[in-house]
Scaffold this motif. Structure first.
Motif, PDB file in Angstrom:
ATOM      1  N   LEU A 162       0.828  -1.208   0.000  1.00  0.00           N
ATOM      2  CA  LEU A 162       0.000   0.000   0.000  1.00  0.00           C
ATOM      3  C   LEU A 162       0.862   1.257   0.000  1.00  0.00           C
ATOM      4  N   ALA A 163       0.537   2.191  -0.892  1.00  0.00           N
ATOM      5  CA  ALA A 163       1.168   3.502  -0.881  1.00  0.00           C
ATOM      6  C   ALA A 163       0.577   4.345   0.238  1.00  0.00           C
ATOM      7  N   TRP A 164       1.312   5.381   0.657  1.00  0.00           N
ATOM      8  CA  TRP A 164       0.804   6.371   1.598  1.00  0.00           C
ATOM      9  C   TRP A 164       0.575   7.655   0.806  1.00  0.00           C
ATOM     10  N   VAL A 165      -0.676   8.123   0.779  1.00  0.00           N
ATOM     11  CA  VAL A 165      -1.074   9.233  -0.079  1.00  0.00           C
ATOM     12  C   VAL A 165      -1.586  10.373   0.794  1.00  0.00           C
ATOM     13  N   ASP A 166      -1.045  11.563   0.599  1.00  0.00           N
ATOM     14  CA  ASP A 166      -1.462  12.756   1.342  1.00  0.00           C
ATOM     15  C   ASP A 166      -2.226  13.660   0.383  1.00  0.00           C
ATOM     16  N   ALA A 167      -3.512  13.887   0.684  1.00  0.00           N
ATOM     17  CA  ALA A 167      -4.333  14.746  -0.172  1.00  0.00           C
ATOM     18  C   ALA A 167      -5.007  15.791   0.704  1.00  0.00           C
ATOM     19  N   HIS A 168      -4.827  17.063   0.398  1.00  0.00           N
ATOM     20  CA  HIS A 168      -5.380  18.115   1.238  1.00  0.00           C
ATOM     21  C   HIS A 168      -5.752  19.319   0.390  1.00  0.00           C
ATOM     22  N   GLY A 169      -6.594  20.183   0.968  1.00  0.00           N
ATOM     23  CA  GLY A 169      -6.991  21.399   0.283  1.00  0.00           C
ATOM     24  C   GLY A 169      -8.478  21.437   0.022  1.00  0.00           C
ATOM     25  N   THR A 170      -8.871  22.091  -1.063  1.00  0.00           N
ATOM     26  CA  THR A 170     -10.274  22.107  -1.468  1.00  0.00           C
ATOM     27  C   THR A 170     -10.670  20.706  -1.941  1.00  0.00           C
ATOM     28  N   HIS A 171     -11.960  20.497  -2.104  1.00  0.00           N
ATOM     29  CA  HIS A 171     -12.405  19.173  -2.553  1.00  0.00           C
ATOM     30  C   HIS A 171     -11.924  18.891  -3.974  1.00  0.00           C
ATOM     31  N   TYR A 172     -11.889  19.908  -4.814  1.00  0.00           N
ATOM     32  CA  TYR A 172     -11.343  19.705  -6.158  1.00  0.00           C
ATOM     33  C   TYR A 172      -9.857  19.323  -6.060  1.00  0.00           C
ATOM     34  N   GLU A 173      -9.101  20.024  -5.225  1.00  0.00           N
ATOM     35  CA  GLU A 173      -7.664  19.735  -5.083  1.00  0.00           C
ATOM     36  C   GLU A 173      -7.443  18.325  -4.536  1.00  0.00           C
ATOM     37  N   ILE A 174      -8.305  17.892  -3.611  1.00  0.00           N
ATOM     38  CA  ILE A 174      -8.187  16.528  -3.088  1.00  0.00           C
ATOM     39  C   ILE A 174      -8.435  15.521  -4.195  1.00  0.00           C
ATOM     40  N   GLY A 175      -9.499  15.724  -4.976  1.00  0.00           N
ATOM     41  CA  GLY A 175      -9.751  14.823  -6.090  1.00  0.00           C
ATOM     42  C   GLY A 175      -8.609  14.808  -7.082  1.00  0.00           C
ATOM     43  N   MET A 176      -8.062  15.969  -7.388  1.00  0.00           N
ATOM     44  CA  MET A 176      -6.937  16.054  -8.308  1.00  0.00           C
ATOM     45  C   MET A 176      -5.737  15.261  -7.792  1.00  0.00           C
ATOM     46  N   ALA A 177      -5.421  15.409  -6.493  1.00  0.00           N
ATOM     47  CA  ALA A 177      -4.288  14.678  -5.920  1.00  0.00           C
ATOM     48  C   ALA A 177      -4.507  13.164  -5.996  1.00  0.00           C
ATOM     49  N   LEU A 178      -5.721  12.721  -5.691  1.00  0.00           N
ATOM     50  CA  LEU A 178      -6.008  11.293  -5.753  1.00  0.00           C
ATOM     51  C   LEU A 178      -5.975  10.791  -7.199  1.00  0.00           C
ATOM     52  N   GLY A 179      -6.422  11.627  -8.124  1.00  0.00           N
ATOM     53  CA  GLY A 179      -6.360  11.244  -9.523  1.00  0.00           C
ATOM     54  C   GLY A 179      -4.936  11.116 -10.026  1.00  0.00           C
ATOM     55  N   ARG A 180      -4.097  12.086  -9.695  1.00  0.00           N
ATOM     56  CA  ARG A 180      -2.695  12.012 -10.131  1.00  0.00           C
ATOM     57  C   ARG A 180      -2.002  10.787  -9.549  1.00  0.00           C
ATOM     58  N   TRP A 181      -2.310  10.489  -8.286  1.00  0.00           N
ATOM     59  CA  TRP A 181      -1.721   9.288  -7.674  1.00  0.00           C
ATOM     60  C   TRP A 181      -2.148   8.022  -8.417  1.00  0.00           C
ATOM     61  N   GLY A 182      -3.418   7.907  -8.795  1.00  0.00           N
ATOM     62  CA  GLY A 182      -3.924   6.675  -9.389  1.00  0.00           C
ATOM     63  C   GLY A 182      -3.867   6.611 -10.890  1.00  0.00           C
ATOM     64  N   ALA A 183      -3.379   7.666 -11.553  1.00  0.00           N
ATOM     65  CA  ALA A 183      -3.477   7.731 -13.011  1.00  0.00           C
ATOM     66  C   ALA A 183      -2.728   6.588 -13.701  1.00  0.00           C
ATOM     67  N   ALA A 184      -1.512   6.307 -13.263  1.00  0.00           N
ATOM     68  CA  ALA A 184      -0.728   5.275 -13.947  1.00  0.00           C
ATOM     69  C   ALA A 184      -1.395   3.914 -13.839  1.00  0.00           C
ATOM     70  N   ALA A 185      -1.915   3.576 -12.643  1.00  0.00           N
ATOM     71  CA  ALA A 185      -2.565   2.277 -12.472  1.00  0.00           C
ATOM     72  C   ALA A 185      -3.833   2.185 -13.304  1.00  0.00           C
ATOM     73  N   CYS A 186      -4.573   3.284 -13.408  1.00  0.00           N
ATOM     74  CA  CYS A 186      -5.795   3.259 -14.209  1.00  0.00           C
ATOM     75  C   CYS A 186      -5.477   3.109 -15.689  1.00  0.00           C
ATOM     76  N   GLN A 187      -4.444   3.805 -16.158  1.00  0.00           N
ATOM     77  CA  GLN A 187      -4.075   3.675 -17.562  1.00  0.00           C
ATOM     78  C   GLN A 187      -3.483   2.296 -17.858  1.00  0.00           C
ATOM     79  N   ARG A 188      -2.776   1.735 -16.885  1.00  0.00           N
ATOM     80  CA  ARG A 188      -2.153   0.421 -17.071  1.00  0.00           C
ATOM     81  C   ARG A 188      -3.179  -0.693 -17.040  1.00  0.00           C
ATOM     82  N   HIS A 189      -4.166  -0.598 -16.148  1.00  0.00           N
ATOM     83  CA  HIS A 189      -5.074  -1.722 -15.919  1.00  0.00           C
ATOM     84  C   HIS A 189      -6.537  -1.373 -16.113  1.00  0.00           C
TER      85      HIS A 189
END
Length: 345
Positions: free
Chosen positions: A9-36
């Motif tokens: 498991l990775a450790w992911v820190d996401a903070h800020g506005t709700h849009y910024e939180i979604g953006m951080a989670l998206g950037r973290w998961g982008a490679a896995a989503c594109q790969r699989h």
């Protein structure tokens, strides 16, 4: 406590506005989503609903009731580099398709929740624990899947509210309520099991889930099944309960649902182990039913799901003490007191 060698498991820190939180989670998961993810049969199945008129109505309902969650979804889509509609649909997967790859088993005790997080084995090694800190809502730590909102797995928020979530494979009726993953994200902004249950009663519901809810002090532990038809609540007072992936409360017995062989046999095996007074973590590590084990590590799992983590939440103290384990391990990979991550021994 963190043992990187034993935890995928990775450790992911996401903070800020709700849009910024979604953006951080998206950037973290982008490679896995594109790969699989975007190449998976599950993604293709859910994307069949693109452009459906009832989905547009559901999007409007999310914006009306929880605009801040809509902003998280928008940020998630932008961070993933995927169209908003596609990401929205993926976060409605269990509402639209009974066989979405989301599993799980939970043992509920008067002061404890213990949970196997079962999901798409293609994400093994690509999931994470997210420390999510909105500027205008309670912080929390949640298990994360790439491409998904937090809150539909296992989580603890800053009020000490612990949540575990199990799939219920309700057959699709009509898209007239809020997606179940939107509702469980909203639950993480509540302050107690009572508030969480009230939220579920108050909102229109689309799909079905089982929640384990707990909090230190007098709040107690609850087993909650919600569906489009009803919200059923059972207080866990003395006897332990086990929940796999189908509705078992009396008031949900008429729910149209799919009960797979894995879910049925994990429920039966877990109930048997409860009668034998087996400790919760031993139940969650059980492989006594070789064809449909509770600990699911087979590449040939009949529901195409594997155990990706195990969590154990103890609510007996002033703050929830909880551990997260790699599948089948007995040394915690992460340990927490509330939201405080404990250091290595």
């Amino acid at each position: 406590m963190f043992n990187a060698a034993h935890c995928p498991l990775a450790w992911v820190d996401a903070h800020g506005t709700h849009y910024e939180i979604g953006m951080a989670l998206g950037r973290w998961g982008a490679a896995a989503c594109q790969r699989h993810l975007v190449h998976s049969p599950a993604w293709a199945q859910v994307m069949r609903f693109r452009g459906a008129a009832d989905i547009q109505a559901v999007q409007a309902l999310v914006h009306q009731h929880f605009p801040w969650i809509q902003r998280e979804l928008a940020g998630l889509a932008d961070g993933l580099g995927l169209p908003y509609e596609d990401v929205f649909l993926w976060n409605c997967r269990g509402d639209l398709w009974a066989m979405a790859p989301d599993g799980c088993t939970t043992v509920l005790a008067p002061q404890r929740l213990s949970h196997n997080e079962d999901g798409d084995p293609g994400f093994a090694g690509f999931c994470g624990l997210g420390w999510v800190r909105p500027i205008d809502a309670p912080s929390f730590i949640s298990f994360l899947y790439p491409g998904s909102l937090p809150g539909h797995t296992l989580a603890v928020n800053q009020a000490g509210l612990g949540v575990t979530v199990n799939n219920i494979r309700a057959r699709r009726a009509r898209a007239t309520g809020l997606p179940r993953m939107v509702l469980t994200r909203a639950v993480l902004a509540t302050q107690s099991p009572a508030q969480a249950i009230a939220l579920l009663h108050a909102q229109p519901r689309m799909g079905a889930f089982h929640l384990g809810l707990g909090q230190p002090g007098p709040a107690g532990i609850y087993s909650v099944e919600f569906s489009q038809q009803a919200v059923s609540v059972q207080r866990v007072r003395q006897a332990r309960l086990l929940h796999a992936n189908h509705a078992i409360h009396d008031s949900q017995q008429d729910l149209p649902q799919v009960v797979t062989a894995s879910s049925s046999r994990r429920q039966a095996r877990g109930d048997e182990l409860l009668r034998l007074d087996t400790p919760a973590l031993d139940i969650l590590a059980d492989t006594g039913d070789a064809q449909e084990p509770i600990l699911r590590l087979s590449a040939h799992d009949t529901d195409q799901e594997n155990t990706l983590a195990t969590a154990d939440m103890d609510f007996s103290g002033d703050a929830v003490r909880w551990d997260v384990y790699a599948p089948g391990q007995r040394t915690a990979a992460f340990s927490f007191q509330g939201l405080h991550r404990l250091a290595d021994d």
